[in-house]
Design an enzyme around this catalytic site. Sequence first.
Site, PDB file in Angstrom:
ATOM      1  N   LYS A   1      17.294  17.417 -10.637  1.00 37.68           N
ATOM      2  CA  LYS A   1      17.318  16.029 -11.104  1.00 37.68           C
ATOM      3  C   LYS A   1      17.330  15.060  -9.928  1.00 37.68           C
ATOM      4  O   LYS A   1      16.677  14.013  -9.963  1.00 37.68           O
ATOM      5  CB  LYS A   1      18.493  15.787 -12.046  1.00 37.68           C
ATOM      6  CG  LYS A   1      18.371  16.547 -13.353  1.00 37.68           C
ATOM      7  CD  LYS A   1      17.050  16.257 -14.035  1.00 37.68           C
ATOM      8  CE  LYS A   1      16.834  17.059 -15.280  1.00 37.68           C
ATOM      9  NZ  LYS A   1      15.569  16.773 -15.930  1.00 37.68           N
TER      10      LYS A   1
ATOM     11  N   TYR B   1      20.446  22.706 -11.391  1.00 39.63           N
ATOM     12  CA  TYR B   1      20.050  21.623 -12.295  1.00 39.63           C
ATOM     13  C   TYR B   1      20.218  20.262 -11.612  1.00 39.63           C
ATOM     14  O   TYR B   1      19.323  19.409 -11.674  1.00 39.63           O
ATOM     15  CB  TYR B   1      20.886  21.686 -13.570  1.00 39.63           C
ATOM     16  CG  TYR B   1      20.564  20.617 -14.572  1.00 39.63           C
ATOM     17  CD1 TYR B   1      19.413  20.688 -15.344  1.00 39.63           C
ATOM     18  CD2 TYR B   1      21.416  19.530 -14.753  1.00 39.63           C
ATOM     19  CE1 TYR B   1      19.113  19.710 -16.279  1.00 39.63           C
ATOM     20  CE2 TYR B   1      21.121  18.541 -15.684  1.00 39.63           C
ATOM     21  CZ  TYR B   1      19.971  18.643 -16.438  1.00 39.63           C
ATOM     22  OH  TYR B   1      19.683  17.663 -17.351  1.00 39.63           O
TER      23      TYR B   1
ATOM     24  N   ALA C   1      20.294  19.605  -8.401  1.00 42.82           N
ATOM     25  CA  ALA C   1      19.318  19.479  -7.311  1.00 42.82           C
ATOM     26  C   ALA C   1      17.950  19.100  -7.865  1.00 42.82           C
ATOM     27  O   ALA C   1      17.242  18.262  -7.285  1.00 42.82           O
ATOM     28  CB  ALA C   1      19.234  20.785  -6.527  1.00 42.82           C
TER      29      ALA C   1
END
Length: 129
Positions: A38, A34, A36
Amino acid sequence: RAFGPHFLQRRRGSVINISTSIAAYRSNATRVAYLAAKGGVISLTEALAVEWGAFQVRVNSIAPGSFPDLAQLDPEIVRQRNANAAANVPLGRTGQLREVGLLALYLVSDASSFVTGQTWVIDGGAGLM
């Protein structure tokens, strides 16, 4: 992918990507994929801003913090988030969805005609804590 070619052909446009404020900037060992993703949104924003700038297409992203949606969340969850924000957010509250909309309105308006490649964190200062 859907709007890019149109904006490039018109030689005008404003793209707004959505990231997450704390997730994009703070590590957490249990949410690697998650986080990575974003962080990738921010890098995508910067790369497209450079690539599409010659076409006068601006690319920015908004990284919102806690913005509970009163229409979709149980009132008790909203109450808990508000209590948490009062103790952990410098401005002492969660955000209102309208505030993200107003930032987006600024980013698509001519008022931001010289703004591109930026990630705008809107989290009441939570990311500073």
